[in-house]
Scaffold this motif. Structure first.
Motif, PDB file in Angstrom:
ATOM      1  N   VAL A  90       0.919  -1.012  -0.004  1.00 13.40           N
ATOM      2  CA  VAL A  90      -0.137   0.184   0.462  1.00 13.40           C
ATOM      3  C   VAL A  90       0.704   0.984   0.193  1.00 13.40           C
ATOM      4  N   GLU A  91       2.087   1.208   1.017  1.00 18.12           N
ATOM      5  CA  GLU A  91       2.233   2.478   1.618  1.00 18.12           C
ATOM      6  C   GLU A  91       3.576   2.596  -0.039  1.00 18.12           C
ATOM      7  N   GLU A  92       4.473   1.636  -0.575  1.00 17.34           N
ATOM      8  CA  GLU A  92       5.408   2.039  -1.192  1.00 17.34           C
ATOM      9  C   GLU A  92       4.802   1.674  -2.717  1.00 17.34           C
ATOM     10  N   VAL A 118      -3.953  -7.111  -6.005  1.00 19.08           N
ATOM     11  CA  VAL A 118      -3.133  -8.681  -5.208  1.00 19.08           C
ATOM     12  C   VAL A 118      -3.172  -9.858  -3.892  1.00 19.08           C
ATOM     13  N   ARG A 119      -4.103  -9.256  -3.265  1.00 20.92           N
ATOM     14  CA  ARG A 119      -5.049  -9.873  -1.762  1.00 20.92           C
ATOM     15  C   ARG A 119      -5.654 -11.335  -2.590  1.00 20.92           C
ATOM     16  N   SER A 120      -5.930 -10.945  -2.802  1.00 22.99           N
ATOM     17  CA  SER A 120      -7.088 -11.389  -4.201  1.00 22.99           C
ATOM     18  C   SER A 120      -6.218 -13.162  -4.735  1.00 22.99           C
ATOM     19  N   PHE A 121      -5.878 -12.642  -5.431  1.00 23.91           N
ATOM     20  CA  PHE A 121      -4.684 -12.870  -6.794  1.00 23.91           C
ATOM     21  C   PHE A 121      -3.992 -14.452  -5.776  1.00 23.91           C
ATOM     22  N   SER A 122      -3.380 -13.543  -3.968  1.00 22.46           N
ATOM     23  CA  SER A 122      -2.944 -13.791  -2.690  1.00 22.46           C
ATOM     24  C   SER A 122      -3.679 -15.444  -2.775  1.00 22.46           C
ATOM     25  N   ALA A 148       5.208 -13.225  -2.793  1.00 21.01           N
ATOM     26  CA  ALA A 148       3.893 -13.726  -1.166  1.00 21.01           C
ATOM     27  C   ALA A 148       3.506 -12.391   0.006  1.00 21.01           C
ATOM     28  N   VAL A 149       1.814 -12.466  -0.138  1.00 22.57           N
ATOM     29  CA  VAL A 149       1.625 -11.547   1.122  1.00 22.57           C
ATOM     30  C   VAL A 149       2.041 -12.481   2.051  1.00 22.57           C
ATOM     31  N   ARG A 170       6.927 -10.113   0.378  1.00 22.91           N
ATOM     32  CA  ARG A 170       8.583 -10.388  -0.193  1.00 22.91           C
ATOM     33  C   ARG A 170       7.715 -10.161  -1.273  1.00 22.91           C
ATOM     34  N   LEU A 171       9.047  -9.550  -2.685  1.00 22.60           N
ATOM     35  CA  LEU A 171       9.029  -9.777  -3.713  1.00 22.60           C
ATOM     36  C   LEU A 171      10.135 -10.844  -4.191  1.00 22.60           C
TER      37      LEU A 171
END
Length: 388
Positions: free
Chosen positions: A133-135, A246-250, A363-364, A386-387
């Motif tokens: 969110v922030e970045e 991103v949350r839903s994909f995870s 990964a969330v 995590r990237l």
């Protein structure tokens, strides 16, 4: 039931105001659909509309259910309150016709490279773990809107405060109350900021949207209202769309298929976790919706998020399933269908493609991710990833 309380109307129902239900409203939607597509809430003195057909019925009849804020609040309106989003025909049609050319697919297609550039720049600054969110999800749309309007990107922290404040979200907010003093303060600050910007562009036109809008036949107030609406609505909703995606994909079962068709996955995100969960209407005359009689003068809370989870329309609505054939109402319906819908889709698609092309195994990080606490929006305040 024609008596109503404006302040109570603008809040969340008490049973939906918990942190858990703001983070995941699906169980509440399920309860409401099992009960009725429409109900009257005596605590808030307003109607809630949950069913897909009922939502489209209300949004498709602006003569019976106005978005005109002066009728809903009974008071003077601010710059956003008189903007396109809160205006009925014929004024609505005139205003929309003046600005919609800026948001047609052909016009926004030219912005794709700008979105990709900003997304890449933001990811260049990221480390092995970041707060999405922030970045990423917040600064990207703000920087895009700033470039479009021609405002300094270094003011983006201020834009976020204004956007969240006007949406009712703050660290200390109680979603069962309304802080009208804070909203009025923010509207005043935003009005001063944009008035100065417009005067600068009149004196020194540039290649930006404000300079282009000045050339249109808009009144000073309408120009101010449209810029305010774009600055506020054009960033926080896209922030939530990116975060929710991103949350839903995870959480989805088939991540590989999602990454192979991000436009379809993004569209399903808008249904599954609509960035805007609810919008307000006001009955101008007696009307029947799903068998319930709503009287003239009553408030109506239209739940887009619930309509998108109507089990009579969407098979297994709590499953994230890209490629559904039924159209969602995540961007609204009728004459007020989101003007920036195609822009939001483009931003989300390009941003997500850039993100997952670089980090296909993103990964969330597990945790209790704090939700946005606005009565109208759905998203997270923070989402560590995590990237990889």
């Amino acid at each position: 039931m024609a008596q109503s309380d404006d302040q109570q109307f603008l809040t969340l129902p008490a049973e939906a105001a918990t942190t858990a239900r703001q983070r995941d409203p699906f169980p509440w939607f399920r309860e409401r659909h099992a009960e009725s597509p429409v109900r009257y809430d005596p605590d808030r003195r307003s109607w809630d509309v949950f069913g897909y057909a009922a939502v489209k019925r209300v949004l498709g009849d602006p003569e019976a259910f106005t978005s005109n804020g002066s009728m809903a609040t009974g008071g003077d309106l601010d710059i956003i309150g008189t903007s396109l989003i809160n205006t009925d025909p014929p004024r609505h049609d005139r205003l929309r016709s003046m600005v919609e050319s800026f948001f047609r697919p052909g016009a926004i297609a030219d912005l794709e490279s700008d979105v990709e550039r900003i997304a890449s720049d933001l990811l260049d600054e990221a480390e092995s773990e970041m707060d999405l969110v922030e970045e990423f999800a917040y600064p990207l749309p703000v920087m895009m809107i700033a470039e479009l309007l021609g405002v300094p990107t270094e003011d983006r922290a201020q834009f976020r405060e204004w956007s969240l404040g006007l949406a009712g979200d703050t660290d200390l907010v109680d979603p069962t109350t309304v802080n009208t003093d804070r909203a009025e303060r923010i509207q005043g600050e935003l009005g001063v900021y944009l008035t100065d910007l417009i005067e600068q562009r009149k004196a020194d036109p540039r290649d930006d949207l404000v300079s282009a809008l000045i050339e249109e036949d808009l009144s000073e107030w309408d120009l101010l209202g449209f810029c305010a609406l774009l600055l506020v609505a054009g960033n926080i909703t896209t922030t939530n769309l990116l975060t929710n995606a991103v949350r839903s994909f995870s959480d989805a079962e088939d991540g590989e298929a999602i990454h192979e068709d991000l436009p379809a996955a993004t569209e399903e995100t808008i249904r599954y976790r609509a960035p805007v969960q609810a919008i307000a209407r006001y009955a101008t005359r007696d009307a029947t919706v799903a068998g319930e009689r709503i009287e003239a003068g009553e408030h109506v809370h239209v739940w887009l998020g619930a309509a998108n989870h109507d089990p009579t329309v969407f098979d297994s609505p709590e499953m994230f399933r890209p490629g559904r054939e039924v159209a969602h109402v995540g961007f609204g319906h009728g004459i007020h269908y989101c003007l920036g819908a195609q822009f939001a889709r483009l931003e989300a698609r390009v941003a997500l493609e850039t993100l997952y092309d670089r980090y296909p195994n993103l990964a969330v990080v597990d945790g209790e991710h704090p939700p946005v606490t606005s009565p109208f929006l759905h998203g997270l305040r923070s989402l560590p990833v995590r990237l990889e």
